[in-house]
Scaffold this motif. Sequence first.
Motif, PDB file in Angstrom:
ATOM      1  N   THR A   1       1.055  -1.084   0.032  1.00  0.00           N
ATOM      2  CA  THR A   1       0.014   0.056   0.077  1.00  0.00           C
ATOM      3  C   THR A   1       0.730   1.283  -0.100  1.00  0.00           C
ATOM      4  O   THR A   1       2.056   1.101   0.335  1.00  0.00           O
TER       5      THR A   1
ATOM      6  N   HIS B   1       2.466   4.667   1.266  1.00  0.00           N
ATOM      7  CA  HIS B   1       2.929   5.011   2.584  1.00  0.00           C
ATOM      8  C   HIS B   1       4.171   6.122   2.440  1.00  0.00           C
ATOM      9  O   HIS B   1       4.363   6.236   1.191  1.00  0.00           O
TER      10      HIS B   1
ATOM     11  N   ILE C   1      -4.383   8.925  -1.313  1.00  0.00           N
ATOM     12  CA  ILE C   1      -3.966   7.650  -1.495  1.00  0.00           C
ATOM     13  C   ILE C   1      -2.941   6.872  -0.362  1.00  0.00           C
ATOM     14  O   ILE C   1      -2.922   5.688  -0.713  1.00  0.00           O
ATOM     15  N   THR C   2      -2.763   7.718   0.665  1.00  0.00           N
ATOM     16  CA  THR C   2      -2.098   6.867   1.632  1.00  0.00           C
ATOM     17  C   THR C   2      -2.843   5.653   2.102  1.00  0.00           C
ATOM     18  O   THR C   2      -4.113   5.787   2.439  1.00  0.00           O
ATOM     19  N   GLY C   3      -2.327   4.306   2.206  1.00  0.00           N
ATOM     20  CA  GLY C   3      -3.224   3.323   2.768  1.00  0.00           C
ATOM     21  C   GLY C   3      -3.825   2.436   1.440  1.00  0.00           C
ATOM     22  O   GLY C   3      -4.301   1.507   1.681  1.00  0.00           O
ATOM     23  N   LYS C   4      -3.877   3.050   0.433  1.00  0.00           N
ATOM     24  CA  LYS C   4      -4.549   2.474  -0.885  1.00  0.00           C
ATOM     25  C   LYS C   4      -3.481   1.577  -1.496  1.00  0.00           C
ATOM     26  O   LYS C   4      -2.555   1.754  -1.312  1.00  0.00           O
ATOM     27  N   GLY C   5      -4.191   0.753  -2.330  1.00  0.00           N
ATOM     28  CA  GLY C   5      -3.239  -0.133  -3.169  1.00  0.00           C
ATOM     29  C   GLY C   5      -3.616   0.027  -4.603  1.00  0.00           C
ATOM     30  O   GLY C   5      -4.115   0.877  -4.920  1.00  0.00           O
TER      31      GLY C   5
ATOM     32  N   ASP D   1      -6.797   0.841  -6.916  1.00  0.00           N
ATOM     33  CA  ASP D   1      -7.687   1.847  -6.035  1.00  0.00           C
ATOM     34  C   ASP D   1      -7.776   3.156  -6.834  1.00  0.00           C
ATOM     35  O   ASP D   1      -6.877   3.637  -7.315  1.00  0.00           O
TER      36      ASP D   1
ATOM     37  N   VAL E   1      -9.337   7.160  -6.131  1.00  0.00           N
ATOM     38  CA  VAL E   1      -9.657   8.057  -5.028  1.00  0.00           C
ATOM     39  C   VAL E   1     -10.161   9.419  -5.694  1.00  0.00           C
ATOM     40  O   VAL E   1      -9.516   9.659  -6.851  1.00  0.00           O
TER      41      VAL E   1
ATOM     42  N   ASP F   1     -10.917  12.167 -10.012  1.00  0.00           N
ATOM     43  CA  ASP F   1     -10.562  10.657  -9.642  1.00  0.00           C
ATOM     44  C   ASP F   1      -9.195  10.347 -10.091  1.00  0.00           C
ATOM     45  O   ASP F   1      -8.629  11.080 -11.068  1.00  0.00           O
TER      46      ASP F   1
ATOM     47  N   GLU G   1      -6.258   7.193 -10.213  1.00  0.00           N
ATOM     48  CA  GLU G   1      -6.206   5.685  -9.897  1.00  0.00           C
ATOM     49  C   GLU G   1      -4.701   5.433  -9.553  1.00  0.00           C
ATOM     50  O   GLU G   1      -3.788   6.074 -10.440  1.00  0.00           O
ATOM     51  N   ILE G   2      -4.542   4.630  -8.620  1.00  0.00           N
ATOM     52  CA  ILE G   2      -3.082   4.206  -8.293  1.00  0.00           C
ATOM     53  C   ILE G   2      -2.545   3.159  -9.380  1.00  0.00           C
ATOM     54  O   ILE G   2      -3.401   1.847  -9.405  1.00  0.00           O
TER      55      ILE G   2
END
Length: 155
Positions: free
Chosen positions: A87, A89, A131-135, A138, A140, A146, A148-149
Amino acid sequence: MSIAFVREKEGGEAFEDLPDRPVSPHTNFVTPAGLEQIESEVARLQAEAAKLDPDAKADTARVTRDLRYWTTRLGTAQLVAGVPGDTVHFGSTVTVLREDGTRQTFHIVGEDEADPAKGSIAYVAPLARAITGKGVGDVVEVNGHDVEIAAIGAG
């Protein structure tokens, strides 16, 4: 006594009272490179202070103020190095895909080392927070758009 009869400061004394640089209320997380930058800035300012002409009031005030700021930042720095995981960080290098198809890659760093023009953003920036903590995969919303990571790498 009336203020009209008080002798005013002469020359550059007004520079002696430069206001302190504001210190962020956020935790001072730093990457190893960020800590190195802070240490380098403190050393540079200490060397500059040692060479200053005592009559250079404005320069002395500026260097003293900046040295207070960077010494404070060094004293509060919390080194964060190599956090593993899938994720986003602090310290991650992240590639995002924007709504218009634009890909952007950036490194999430401490506030003092952030330089968006060079591809690094502060961990407290809206995009980094979103986006912190997302994979990977995902999506946001950031400032009404929008994002996308697309990829996450180690710092």
